[in-house]
Design a protein around this motif. Structure first.
Motif, PDB file in Angstrom:
ATOM      1  N   UNK A   1     -12.300 -58.338  50.635  1.00 21.05           N
ATOM      2  CA  UNK A   1     -12.941 -59.333  49.775  1.00 21.05           C
ATOM      3  C   UNK A   1     -13.662 -60.470  50.469  1.00 21.05           C
ATOM      4  N   UNK A   2     -13.731 -60.471  51.778  1.00 18.44           N
ATOM      5  CA  UNK A   2     -14.415 -61.550  52.486  1.00 18.44           C
ATOM      6  C   UNK A   2     -15.913 -61.281  52.584  1.00 18.44           C
ATOM      7  N   UNK A   3     -16.718 -62.190  52.059  1.00 16.98           N
ATOM      8  CA  UNK A   3     -18.172 -62.064  52.184  1.00 16.98           C
ATOM      9  C   UNK A   3     -18.638 -62.419  53.592  1.00 16.98           C
ATOM     10  N   UNK A   4     -17.717 -62.889  54.428  1.00 16.31           N
ATOM     11  CA  UNK A   4     -18.059 -63.248  55.806  1.00 16.31           C
ATOM     12  C   UNK A   4     -17.898 -62.072  56.762  1.00 16.31           C
ATOM     13  N   UNK A   5     -17.360 -60.968  56.277  1.00 13.07           N
ATOM     14  CA  UNK A   5     -17.225 -59.759  57.085  1.00 13.07           C
ATOM     15  C   UNK A   5     -18.265 -58.747  56.618  1.00 13.07           C
ATOM     16  N   UNK A   6     -19.118 -58.311  57.515  1.00  6.26           N
ATOM     17  CA  UNK A   6     -20.210 -57.424  57.134  1.00  6.26           C
ATOM     18  C   UNK A   6     -19.734 -56.072  56.624  1.00  6.26           C
ATOM     19  N   UNK A   7     -18.562 -55.623  57.103  1.00  3.94           N
ATOM     20  CA  UNK A   7     -18.096 -54.305  56.701  1.00  3.94           C
ATOM     21  C   UNK A   7     -17.016 -54.356  55.623  1.00  3.94           C
ATOM     22  N   UNK A   8     -16.802 -55.520  55.006  1.00  2.00           N
ATOM     23  CA  UNK A   8     -15.817 -55.607  53.928  1.00  2.00           C
ATOM     24  C   UNK A   8     -16.327 -54.863  52.698  1.00  2.00           C
ATOM     25  N   UNK A   9     -15.413 -54.532  51.799  1.00  2.00           N
ATOM     26  CA  UNK A   9     -15.809 -53.860  50.560  1.00  2.00           C
ATOM     27  C   UNK A   9     -16.835 -54.669  49.785  1.00  2.00           C
ATOM     28  N   UNK A  10     -16.581 -55.963  49.664  1.00  2.00           N
ATOM     29  CA  UNK A  10     -17.470 -56.793  48.857  1.00  2.00           C
ATOM     30  C   UNK A  10     -18.844 -56.918  49.498  1.00  2.00           C
ATOM     31  N   UNK A  11     -18.893 -56.982  50.810  1.00  2.00           N
ATOM     32  CA  UNK A  11     -20.184 -57.056  51.496  1.00  2.00           C
ATOM     33  C   UNK A  11     -20.970 -55.763  51.343  1.00  2.00           C
ATOM     34  N   UNK A  12     -20.262 -54.638  51.384  1.00  2.00           N
ATOM     35  CA  UNK A  12     -20.951 -53.355  51.196  1.00  2.00           C
ATOM     36  C   UNK A  12     -21.528 -53.263  49.789  1.00  2.00           C
ATOM     37  N   UNK A  13     -20.760 -53.728  48.806  1.00  2.00           N
ATOM     38  CA  UNK A  13     -21.287 -53.720  47.438  1.00  2.00           C
ATOM     39  C   UNK A  13     -22.493 -54.643  47.308  1.00  2.00           C
ATOM     40  N   UNK A  14     -22.393 -55.824  47.886  1.00  2.00           N
ATOM     41  CA  UNK A  14     -23.482 -56.788  47.750  1.00  2.00           C
ATOM     42  C   UNK A  14     -24.784 -56.285  48.367  1.00  2.00           C
ATOM     43  N   UNK A  15     -24.695 -55.396  49.346  1.00  2.00           N
ATOM     44  CA  UNK A  15     -25.906 -54.848  49.961  1.00  2.00           C
ATOM     45  C   UNK A  15     -26.532 -53.712  49.141  1.00  2.00           C
ATOM     46  N   UNK A  16     -25.797 -53.213  48.159  1.00  2.00           N
ATOM     47  CA  UNK A  16     -26.337 -52.120  47.359  1.00  2.00           C
ATOM     48  C   UNK A  16     -27.567 -52.578  46.579  1.00  2.00           C
ATOM     49  N   UNK A  17     -28.571 -51.712  46.433  1.00  2.00           N
ATOM     50  CA  UNK A  17     -29.718 -52.047  45.587  1.00  2.00           C
ATOM     51  C   UNK A  17     -29.341 -51.905  44.115  1.00  2.00           C
ATOM     52  N   UNK A  18     -30.112 -52.537  43.240  1.00  2.00           N
ATOM     53  CA  UNK A  18     -29.880 -52.387  41.808  1.00  2.00           C
ATOM     54  C   UNK A  18     -29.944 -50.913  41.438  1.00  2.00           C
ATOM     55  N   UNK A  19     -28.988 -50.470  40.626  1.00  2.00           N
ATOM     56  CA  UNK A  19     -28.931 -49.082  40.199  1.00  2.00           C
ATOM     57  C   UNK A  19     -27.945 -48.241  40.976  1.00  2.00           C
ATOM     58  N   UNK A  20     -27.494 -48.731  42.131  1.00  2.00           N
ATOM     59  CA  UNK A  20     -26.549 -47.981  42.952  1.00  2.00           C
ATOM     60  C   UNK A  20     -25.109 -48.303  42.541  1.00  2.00           C
ATOM     61  N   UNK A  21     -24.180 -47.407  42.884  1.00  2.00           N
ATOM     62  CA  UNK A  21     -22.764 -47.611  42.577  1.00  2.00           C
ATOM     63  C   UNK A  21     -21.910 -47.247  43.777  1.00  2.00           C
ATOM     64  N   UNK A  22     -20.658 -47.697  43.765  1.00  2.00           N
ATOM     65  CA  UNK A  22     -19.685 -47.316  44.778  1.00  2.00           C
ATOM     66  C   UNK A  22     -18.298 -47.348  44.158  1.00  2.00           C
ATOM     67  N   UNK A  23     -17.363 -46.610  44.762  1.00  2.00           N
ATOM     68  CA  UNK A  23     -15.975 -46.629  44.319  1.00  2.00           C
ATOM     69  C   UNK A  23     -15.229 -47.708  45.095  1.00  2.00           C
ATOM     70  N   UNK A  24     -14.505 -48.562  44.388  1.00  2.00           N
ATOM     71  CA  UNK A  24     -13.788 -49.654  45.036  1.00  2.00           C
ATOM     72  C   UNK A  24     -12.295 -49.355  45.063  1.00  2.00           C
ATOM     73  N   UNK A  25     -11.576 -50.050  45.918  1.00  2.00           N
ATOM     74  CA  UNK A  25     -10.138 -49.845  46.084  1.00  2.00           C
ATOM     75  C   UNK A  25      -9.362 -50.393  44.889  1.00  2.00           C
ATOM     76  N   UNK A  26      -8.120 -49.964  44.703  1.00  2.00           N
ATOM     77  CA  UNK A  26      -7.303 -50.494  43.600  1.00  2.00           C
ATOM     78  C   UNK A  26      -7.146 -52.016  43.650  1.00  2.00           C
TER      79      UNK A  26
END
Length: 359
Positions: free
Chosen positions: A86-111
């Motif tokens: 959940x850290x936006x300060x880590x480039x490889x965090x889940x939240x950072x990966x989601x934030x880099x997605x373009x509009x229309x894209x999806x990803x599966x997130x952890x529980x």
């Protein structure tokens, strides 16, 4: 009795004492939460601390010294897992990966990510949009983000353009499959809720190890259980805003539960005679202008208390108390009145006021 200030919390009579965050809740030092504990304590009491999320965490376990080093390592591992997700300060965090997605894209997130997102979205809906985990671009626009102050105030065109990139309704979320997408170029920031979630994670770890008495705190958000080192309830105090000093507005005895505070009186700027708070209302795209100074929420979940403290601080006094009453939330708030402050609370907070002290 020794006193030690750190972040938005003060612990008195204990040894030891955010994750830099973009949202309004983080940027404010908020209303002070303080643990009023005994002086010292028995030698067998365990006190641990460490760094996480740009701030410090602290743990007190009466009579828990035997847990020691192994418990420290386990807590650090839990907090590292939250950061990795959940850290936006880590480039490889889940939240950072989601934030880099373009509009229309999806990803599966952890529980765990899904649990925090679900809580955030629920608070957003119940608060009528006063709380929104996509608000960070507006916080940045008004100069309260990591880039710091801007020159002057943004014009209406800039606010309108930025609001296009804000709004939880623009998320595409399927809780059954845990697939998360975006309909517009929005991004997530869990800063207003992740510390509370991390506190709950540590509390769960402690309880799984059979520890029934503890206080765990991260950057001012805290959760307690059982008895303090004095063999009575943990005592927490809410700060009264006071220029150049720390003053207690209200003392609270708490045996089982979590407490979080959000406020606006330490982080703001003025242009001419107009005061601009760092508390940004996602519904308007501008800083709040009401009289609420701080909001304190008590709940069984620190994650929920954390998120609601921000939401209610944005809503303002009348709306906050109305929502708190409808939702059964235990809420205490301070509002400006003349040269001072007046306190208000929801019906669910009444048991915590009984027998409390301003000393």
């Amino acid at each position: 009795m020794r006193s030690l200030f750190f972040g938005v919390a003060r612990i008195l009579g204990t040894d030891g004492g955010g994750w830099p965050r973009k949202d309004a809740k983080n940027l404010c030092l908020g209303a002070l939460l303080a643990l009023l504990a005994a002086c010292g304590g028995e030698p067998q009491d365990l006190r641990l601390e460490g760094r996480t999320m740009g701030t410090r965490w602290h743990l007190t376990v009466p009579g828990g010294a035997a847990a020691g080093e192994a418990l420290q390592a386990a807590i650090d591992a839990e907090l590292e897992a939250v950061n990795a997700s959940m850290s936006t300060w880590l480039e490889d965090s889940e939240i950072s990966r989601f934030n880099r997605l373009p509009a229309g894209a999806t990803m599966t997130v952890s529980p765990s990510f899904a649990a925090v997102l679900e809580a955030a979205l629920a608070i957003g809906r119940t608060s009528g949009g006063a709380y929104d985990v996509t608000v960070a671009p507006l916080v940045d626009l008004w100069g309260f983000g990591p880039e710091g102050p801007r020159d002057g105030i943004p014009d209406s065109a800039a606010v309108a353009e930025t609001r296009y990139r804000v709004g939880q309704s623009k998320l595409d979320w399927n809780p059954d499959s845990r697939r998360l997408g975006k309909r517009a170029p929005v991004s997530l920031d869990f800063s207003s809720i992740a510390k509370g979630y991390a506190v709950d994670r540590v509390a769960g770890l402690l309880e799984a190890r059979g520890l029934a008495n503890y206080l765990v705190e991260i950057g001012g958000e805290m959760r307690v259980a059982g008895r303090s080192p004095r063999s009575d309830a943990w005592r927490v105090a809410v700060e009264r805003p006071q220029a150049g000093a720390r003053a207690v507005a209200r003392g609270i005895a708490l045996s089982d539960g979590a407490i979080a505070t959000s406020g606006d009186y330490r982080n703001f700027f003025t242009v001419g005679e107009v005061r601009y708070s760092h508390m940004i209302d996602p519904r308007t795209g501008a800083p709040v202008t009401h009289d609420v100074v701080s909001v304190t929420v008590i709940h069984k979940s620190c994650m929920v208390a954390d998120g609601w403290a921000t939401a209610l601080a944005v809503l303002g006094r009348e709306a906050a108390l109305e929502v708190a009453d409808e939702a059964g939330l235990a809420v205490y708030l301070l509002a400006r009145e003349g040269d001072g402050f007046k306190e208000y609370s929801s019906p669910a907070f009444a048991p915590y006021l009984a027998g409390s002290s301003e000393e």
